[in-house]
Design a protein around this motif. Sequence first.
Motif, mmCIF file in Angstrom:
data_model
loop_
_atom_site.group_PDB
_atom_site.id
_atom_site.type_symbol
_atom_site.label_atom_id
_atom_site.label_comp_id
_atom_site.label_asym_id
_atom_site.label_seq_id
_atom_site.Cartn_x
_atom_site.Cartn_y
_atom_site.Cartn_z
ATOM 1 N N VAL A 124 0.547 -1.062 -0.301
ATOM 2 C CA VAL A 124 0.140 0.119 0.008
ATOM 3 C C VAL A 124 0.821 1.176 0.142
ATOM 4 C CG1 VAL A 124 -1.734 1.468 1.374
ATOM 5 C CG2 VAL A 124 -1.978 -0.886 1.152
ATOM 6 N N ALA A 125 0.125 2.434 -1.038
ATOM 7 C CA ALA A 125 1.205 3.548 -1.090
ATOM 8 C C ALA A 125 0.543 4.300 -0.374
ATOM 9 C CB ALA A 125 1.471 3.611 -2.405
ATOM 10 N N VAL A 126 1.492 5.450 0.603
ATOM 11 C CA VAL A 126 0.496 6.380 1.094
ATOM 12 C C VAL A 126 0.821 7.716 0.129
ATOM 13 C CG1 VAL A 126 -1.047 7.562 3.118
ATOM 14 C CG2 VAL A 126 -1.038 5.356 3.014
ATOM 15 N N ILE A 127 0.434 8.005 -0.854
ATOM 16 C CA ILE A 127 0.822 9.421 -0.712
ATOM 17 C C ILE A 127 0.148 10.821 -1.957
ATOM 18 C CG2 ILE A 127 1.656 8.166 -3.533
ATOM 19 C CD1 ILE A 127 4.323 9.740 -3.186
ATOM 20 N N GLY A 128 0.545 11.955 -1.703
ATOM 21 C CA GLY A 128 -0.252 12.709 -2.605
ATOM 22 C C GLY A 128 0.628 12.762 -3.648
ATOM 23 N N VAL A 129 0.269 12.868 -5.224
ATOM 24 C CA VAL A 129 1.188 13.512 -5.642
ATOM 25 C C VAL A 129 0.617 12.929 -7.162
ATOM 26 C CG1 VAL A 129 1.852 10.814 -6.236
ATOM 27 C CG2 VAL A 129 4.038 12.226 -6.781
ATOM 28 N N ASP A 130 1.241 13.832 -8.360
ATOM 29 C CA ASP A 130 0.829 14.018 -9.427
ATOM 30 C C ASP A 130 1.593 14.181 -10.373
ATOM 31 O OD1 ASP A 130 1.153 16.216 -9.260
ATOM 32 O OD2 ASP A 130 -1.146 17.428 -9.832
ATOM 33 N N MET A 131 1.350 14.481 -11.529
ATOM 34 C CA MET A 131 2.034 14.610 -13.510
ATOM 35 C C MET A 131 1.382 15.230 -13.818
ATOM 36 S SD MET A 131 3.715 11.606 -15.460
ATOM 37 C CE MET A 131 5.343 11.067 -14.291
ATOM 38 N N PRO A 132 1.743 16.710 -13.437
ATOM 39 C CA PRO A 132 1.251 18.015 -14.234
ATOM 40 C C PRO A 132 1.737 18.284 -15.627
ATOM 41 C CG PRO A 132 2.419 18.659 -12.893
ATOM 42 C CD PRO A 132 2.063 17.452 -12.597
ATOM 43 N N GLU A 133 2.733 17.259 -16.174
ATOM 44 C CA GLU A 133 3.135 16.891 -17.641
ATOM 45 C C GLU A 133 4.270 16.545 -17.832
ATOM 46 O OE1 GLU A 133 6.599 20.783 -17.683
ATOM 47 O OE2 GLU A 133 4.874 21.369 -17.004
ATOM 48 N N PRO A 134 4.601 15.569 -18.603
ATOM 49 C CA PRO A 134 5.413 14.468 -18.722
ATOM 50 C C PRO A 134 6.985 15.112 -18.406
ATOM 51 C CG PRO A 134 4.206 14.647 -20.859
ATOM 52 C CD PRO A 134 3.905 15.859 -20.105
#
Length: 309
Positions: A124-134
Amino acid sequence: MRVAVMGAGAVGGYFGAKLDRAGHEVWFISKGERRKAMRISGLRVESIDGDFQVVPLRTTRNASSVGPVDLVLFTVKSCDTREAAEAARPMVRSHTTVLAIQNGVENEAIIGEVLGDEHVVPGVAVIGVDMPEPGLIRHTNNGSITLGEVSGEETQRVRDICEAFAGADVETRVSSDIRSVKWRKLVWNASFNPITALTGRRVLDLIEDDNARTLAEDAMREAIAVGRGLGHKIDDSIIARATQRDPNWADSKTSMLQDIERGRPTEIDALCGAVVRGGERVNVPTPVNSSLLRLVKAKERAVVETRGL
């Protein structure tokens, strides 16, 4: 350690980059614009713990070109699990461990069908993360992994994985009841993910809205009841913890909201769908999760139709 990241998006990219920076040989299996960006400029991580960049970076679209690895970090969307497991075959040998840290509770069984249950360790990964651009990862919250053997035994391979992540400055825990841990995360995911996707709001916004928060609590209660019916250990206090007004959530978008915004398929069937299927097995009604499941599927269709015009 030789590591392959299947699903080099925000989650896989973040943890893979941390391992790479710590000196492990990490291969990112990717394609399209994402792979092109990583080949040119590596991965940039803007993190609450300090920004960093991994360049040059090993990336390929073809897992067969990587060769055998010690660890496959499996982070693809649930709807892509079977296809990705088939693609990973050339990298898996008798010593290879597949650490599945995807959303949902049914992916490990699918990976096991393709690659063999003996290779799979749930996590289980608990994380806040995103990829706004490559090529760019934005890390806004948490960043830990919990893992464990289904048997509950603390094996050498689990200790080796924990040591590798600890050396990469990733908080890692071992659980003797990893299936319950995964279901407890599902309790959160099957409530917050669909409601944020439907409303277009971030996590903290949802918590601060009485109507949205009450709906999330109702969805969580259903998931808790189903989980308990299936034999998982889940405390009622999980609801209060999940709905605390934590300012760290202010900038956090759920993965499902990100998928809707970008016109991608969501993981709704792996989240609310899993709760509904579990409820049918143990005769627990799940009207809230059933409704959220239908609404998000309708939202997906609407987004696709709009983008197609």
